[in-house]
Scaffold this motif. Structure first.
Motif, PDB file in Angstrom:
ATOM      1  N   GLU A  31     -26.946  54.533   1.111  1.00 22.93           N
ATOM      2  CA  GLU A  31     -27.511  54.851  -1.038  1.00 22.93           C
ATOM      3  C   GLU A  31     -25.976  54.490  -1.810  1.00 22.93           C
ATOM      4  N   THR A  35     -27.273  51.083  -6.610  1.00 19.55           N
ATOM      5  CA  THR A  35     -28.634  51.228  -5.540  1.00 19.55           C
ATOM      6  C   THR A  35     -29.175  52.887  -6.291  1.00 19.55           C
ATOM      7  N   LEU A  36     -28.364  53.750  -6.379  1.00 18.50           N
ATOM      8  CA  LEU A  36     -28.673  54.703  -7.165  1.00 18.50           C
ATOM      9  C   LEU A  36     -29.365  54.932  -8.645  1.00 18.50           C
ATOM     10  N   GLY A  87     -31.448  58.911  -1.661  1.00 17.93           N
ATOM     11  CA  GLY A  87     -32.573  57.234  -1.314  1.00 17.93           C
ATOM     12  C   GLY A  87     -34.827  57.462  -1.750  1.00 17.93           C
TER      13      GLY A  87
END
Length: 161
Positions: A31, A35-36, A87
């Motif tokens: 992750e 993305t986060l 994630g």
């Protein structure tokens, strides 16, 4: 030139070990910060004002803490929410409804096996509320009785007042 069977087995074993090592390493940091952050933006109905990306719970994988607020004023972030993002989850664990989160008060402390997040929220007067959280495998854990503040003394020692 002829390669011995023992050499082929040795090379095969080394290649197998490298595959296992690198596949585990990639999984630990799967992750990314981007993305986060995208996951938080999709879940929140307001703008991301602060974003921290590191291993908060000591499991070797990086998570994120985000602060969201619809606006910024002279006090800071009114009606802010503080989020824990991994994630598998994106959860608001603190809600400063009716207060402004003071951005200059946000602090992260590194403790043995976890991190501690502290921040203040108030309405601009002489008092404020201090929020303290640590993190474990399930997410944020609130530390009660913070009262008006916390002072870090070093080596995992704090004064809460």
């Amino acid at each position: 030139m002829r390669i011995k069977k023992k050499s082929i087995r040795t090379i095969s074993a080394v290649v197998a070990l490298l595959i296992v090592f690198f596949s585990n390493s990639i999984d630990v940091y799967a992750e990314t910060e981007k993305t986060l952050k995208s996951k938080l933006q999709a879940a929140a109905s307001s703008e991301i004002r602060e974003f921290f990306y590191e291993d908060f719970n000591g499991d070797g994988k990086k998570e994120a803490i985000g602060v969201t607020s619809k606006e910024v004023d002279e006090l800071g972030y009114p009606n802010a929410k503080v989020w824990y993002v991994t994630g598998t989850k994106c959860v608001a664990f603190a809600d400063c409804e009716g207060w402004a989160l003071y951005p200059d008060s946000i602090q992260l402390h590194k403790l043995k096996g976890t991190r501690m997040l502290t921040f203040h929220a108030g309405a601009g007067g002489s008092g404020w509320i201090t929020y303290l959280y640590t993190f474990d495998k399930n997410g944020a854990v609130e530390i009660d009785n913070a009262m008006a503040g916390i002072e870090y003394l070093g080596k995992n020692n704090f004064i809460v007042y």
